[in-house]
Every structure is written in structure tokens, then in C-alpha cells.
Design a protein around this motif. Structure first.
Motif, mmCIF file in Angstrom:
data_model
loop_
_atom_site.group_PDB
_atom_site.id
_atom_site.type_symbol
_atom_site.label_atom_id
_atom_site.label_comp_id
_atom_site.label_asym_id
_atom_site.label_seq_id
_atom_site.Cartn_x
_atom_site.Cartn_y
_atom_site.Cartn_z
ATOM 1 N N GLU A 72 1.153 -1.574 0.001
ATOM 2 C CA GLU A 72 0.038 0.505 0.000
ATOM 3 C C GLU A 72 0.436 0.826 -0.367
ATOM 4 N N GLN A 104 0.176 3.769 -2.686
ATOM 5 C CA GLN A 104 0.086 6.020 -1.751
ATOM 6 C C GLN A 104 1.263 6.595 -2.184
ATOM 7 N N ALA A 135 -6.106 3.461 -4.944
ATOM 8 C CA ALA A 135 -4.705 4.291 -4.486
ATOM 9 C C ALA A 135 -6.683 4.641 -3.268
ATOM 10 N N GLU A 182 -6.916 4.603 0.580
ATOM 11 C CA GLU A 182 -7.397 5.795 1.814
ATOM 12 C C GLU A 182 -8.178 5.448 2.629
#
Length: 191
Positions: free
Chosen positions: A57, A61, A122, A126
Motif C-alpha cells: 500500500e 500511495q 489507491a 485511503e
């Protein structure tokens, strides 16, 4: 007599747990380590729902924030060695999350960017981070959240300095200071 025995049996595990406290139970570092371990586990569980592993991740990101990056820039941003970044990118490319392209003039330079599927991941990451943060900080007011964030950044800065590393948190601190000023808590919330 059975009621007394039953009460003792119910209370025994609680008494045993009290006696078996971990050696660092009164340590800030121990509490931080436990919170970090539980947070990472919760994030890992949620990432599994997206078919991602912990660490992937961060790549997603970073690419979402930067757009396109060279492999070298990505490794530097993540503070990992280039082979580590390359291995993660290979896995994410196989999943259709990222795509790699070599530089037209120099085939040694590889640029990486998210695919449409990567952009969707993405956005999901979040949201997942926001949800886990809300779980972690349940019952904290905004001032407590800011204060905790500032204290953790200071602790990280101290450890980075002790290890001879450069700490990168000045932008985040400026944001916290601005946020505190907007809330009118700047003078009370300063370190």
C-alpha cells in the motif's frame, strides 16, 4: 461452597493475568510497540480484502501522490533498497496495479505509474486508512489527536537523531501548527 469455588474459578484468570504482566508494561516504548503491532495487523487484515500485502500500500500511495516515478525515486521515497522496490513493483505489475516503462533515451531508467486498477486501489487504501485510524482514535478529541501526533513525531525525530538518520517531518509539523492556530489552541498545544 460451590458458589465460592465458582467465584474463585472465574476470578483466577484475571488474577493470573495481573501477575503475568509483560516486563515492559509501564514503558512508553512497550505501549507504542503494542499499538503499532495491533495497528499493522488491522491494516494488514483490511489490505487483504484488497488483495494487497502490508507494504504494498505504501508503493501504491507513493505513486498516487507522485504520478510517475523512477524506480530509484520510488526506492528513495520508501527508504528501501532498489531491489526491494523492484520486487514489490514486479508483484504489483503482475496484479495489474502498476505499469513500468523504460525511458526512451536510456533503457536503464524505468518509470512506474499506477494503472486504472491501481488508482482504484489507491482510493480504497485511503478509505481503509481513515477507517482504521477512526477505530484507533475512538474517543479522542481533535486536540488529543493533534497532541498524540506531535508527540509521536517528536519521539521518531529523537530516535532518528540517535541512529544518525535524517527525520522528514517538517511539512507535517507545519501543517499541525497551522491546524492548531486555526483551532485557537496553538499556545496551549505547543511543545
Amino acid at each position: 461452597m460451590a458458589a465460592v469455588e465458582q467465584a474463585l474459578a472465574v476470578d483466577a484468570p484475571r488474577r493470573a493475568a495481573k501477575r503475568l504482566r509483560p516486563p515492559g508494561a509501564k514503558s512508553v516504548g512497550w505501549a507504542l510497540m503494542q499499538a503499532a503491532r495491533l495497528h499493522r495487523g488491522r491494516i494488514g487484515d483490511r489490505l487483504a480484502e484488497l488483495d494487497l500485502f502490508a507494504g504494498q500500500e505504501q508503493v501504491v500511495q507513493a505513486l498516487a501522490a507522485a504520478g510517475t516515478m523512477t524506480m530509484g525515486d520510488l526506492a528513495a521515497t520508501l527508504r528501501v533498497r532498489p531491489p526491494t522496490a523492484s520486487k514489490t513493483i514486479t508483484r504489483l505489475a503482475a496484479m495489474g496495479v502498476v505499469e513500468r516503462r523504460t525511458e526512451a533515451g536510456d533503457g536503464r531508467i524505468v518509470r512506474v505509474r499506477l494503472t486504472e486498477a491501481g488508482l482504484a486501489k489507491a482510493a480504497a487504501i485511503e478509505g481503509l486508512w481513515d477507517e482504521v485510524e477512526a477505530e484507533m482514535l475512538e474517543g479522542f478529541d481533535n486536540k488529543e489527536r493533534r497532541r498524540l501526533r506531535k508527540l509521536l513525531r517528536r519521539a521518531a525525530r529523537n530516535l532518528a537523531e540517535a541512529a544518525g538518520l535524517e527525520a522528514h517531518d517538517s511539512d507535517a509539523e507545519a501543517e499541525d501548527d497551522l491546524e492548531a492556530g486555526l483551532d485557537g489552541d496553538a499556545s496551549r498545544d505547543m511543545d
